[in-house]
Design an enzyme around this catalytic site. Structure first.
Site, short mmCIF file in Angstrom:
data_model
loop_
_atom_site.label_atom_id
_atom_site.label_comp_id
_atom_site.label_asym_id
_atom_site.label_seq_id
_atom_site.Cartn_x
_atom_site.Cartn_y
_atom_site.Cartn_z
N ASP A 45 10.57 -15.15 2.55
CA ASP A 45 9.41 -14.52 3.18
C ASP A 45 8.11 -15.04 2.57
O ASP A 45 7.11 -15.21 3.27
CB ASP A 45 9.49 -13.00 3.00
N GLY A 46 8.11 -15.29 1.26
CA GLY A 46 6.91 -15.79 0.61
C GLY A 46 6.49 -17.15 1.14
O GLY A 46 5.29 -17.42 1.31
N ASN A 114 1.25 -9.26 6.73
CA ASN A 114 1.91 -8.08 6.17
C ASN A 114 0.96 -6.93 5.88
O ASN A 114 1.08 -5.86 6.45
CB ASN A 114 2.64 -8.45 4.88
N GLU A 115 0.05 -7.15 4.90
CA GLU A 115 -0.78 -6.04 4.46
C GLU A 115 -1.98 -6.50 3.66
O GLU A 115 -2.05 -7.63 3.17
CB GLU A 115 0.04 -5.07 3.58
N ASP A 143 -3.87 4.27 -8.04
CA ASP A 143 -3.72 2.83 -8.24
C ASP A 143 -4.33 2.04 -7.10
O ASP A 143 -4.51 0.83 -7.20
CB ASP A 143 -2.25 2.46 -8.38
N ALA A 157 4.41 -1.65 1.51
CA ALA A 157 4.20 -0.30 2.05
C ALA A 157 5.43 0.57 1.85
O ALA A 157 5.34 1.73 1.43
CB ALA A 157 3.82 -0.37 3.52
N ALA A 178 0.23 5.57 -5.80
CA ALA A 178 0.20 6.44 -6.99
C ALA A 178 -1.05 7.29 -7.04
O ALA A 178 -1.83 7.22 -7.99
CB ALA A 178 0.32 5.58 -8.26
#
Length: 258
Positions: A45-46, A114-115, A143, A157, A178
């Site tokens: 995936d990376g 992704n995000e 965080d 996520a 967090a």
């Protein structure tokens, strides 16, 4: 037709790379990293995310082969090379269009499959206000946060308490990372899945500097006093679709150990 291969450095992967490159060159394709029409990632995936970050601006067709561990985002397995080449060469090949998540602040215009994550850069907590379509939602201390697409919902996520969302649904998901809850600060303590047209804005960041991570990249921001807008924009990527790839089966295999 021009193509380029992004590859992971892994023992044995060169055999797969040579096979794909040889078959395409036999068909008259030209191998080049200069504005390729097709970008193939071979790895995990990376590697696929790296390929998208490097080439999305020229709008090629992306194709991917898993030669990593999980390969959740990858359409093809390394043992499906014959199917992969056949599908890629098919003039009526199946493609899917995925809208990238966009982030705008200062002079930055960033994109992610992704995000996006907003986190402190000094290892302490970060404090900011969250707005949805200019309506105040909460003040978050913790965080940081993660804003993901449905494609990215199975990644960071999920690991911090978000939901896995069917990857055919266009949406954005806001997940706290967090969060701290006490007499001074209280937030949702839940992931928030939003309709695709919503805009998430992060304002009034109390920290003097912080990080904005997007997929496998990031930028450090300092002396910031504006807002960070995150939304599904108009930029899309085209991906070769493997009709043999069963999303539900892959989800089971990836996250449930029988």
């Amino acid at each position: 037709m021009k193509f380029f291969i992004c590859k992971k450095n892994n023992i044995g992967i060169e055999n797969v790379v040579k096979k794909v490159q040889s078959e395409l060159e036999k068909m008259g394709f030209e191998y080049t990293d200069s504005k390729p029409d097709i970008v193939i990632s071979i790895g995990g995936d990376g590697t696929f995310l790296e390929a998208i970050q490097n080439f999305y601006s020229i709008n090629p067709l992306f194709a991917n082969i898993n030669y990593g561990n999980l390969g959740y985002l990858c359409e093809y397995k390394s043992e499906e090379l014959e199917f992969f080449i056949k599908d890629l060469l098919d003039l009526n090949r199946n493609e899917k269009n995925i809208t990238l998540l966009e982030c705008k602040f200062n002079n930055y215009e960033l994109f992610a499959l992704n995000e996006f994550r907003i986190e402190s850069s000094r290892g302490d907590t970060i404090i900011f206000d969250v707005f949805i379509n200019d309506t105040y939602l909460e003040t978050l201390k913790g965080d940081g946060c993660c804003v993901s697409t449905s494609i990215g919902s199975s990644g960071m996520a999920r690991s911090i308490g978000g939901a896995i969302v069917d990857n055919e649904i266009e949406m954005i998901q806001f997940v706290e990372k967090a969060p701290i809850h006490n007499r001074s600060y209280s937030s949702m303590k839940s992931a928030f899945v939003l309709e695709k047209s919503k805009v998430i804005t992060i304002k009034n960041i109390r920290n003097s500097e912080f990080n904005v991570f997007y997929d496998n990249k990031g930028v450090k921001v300092g002396n910031f006093h504006g807002g960070i807008n995150i939304f599904l924009g108009n930029k899309k990527v085209r991906i070769l679709k493997n009709l043999r790839n069963n999303y539900i089966k892959k989800t089971h295999e990836a996250f449930i150990n029988d």
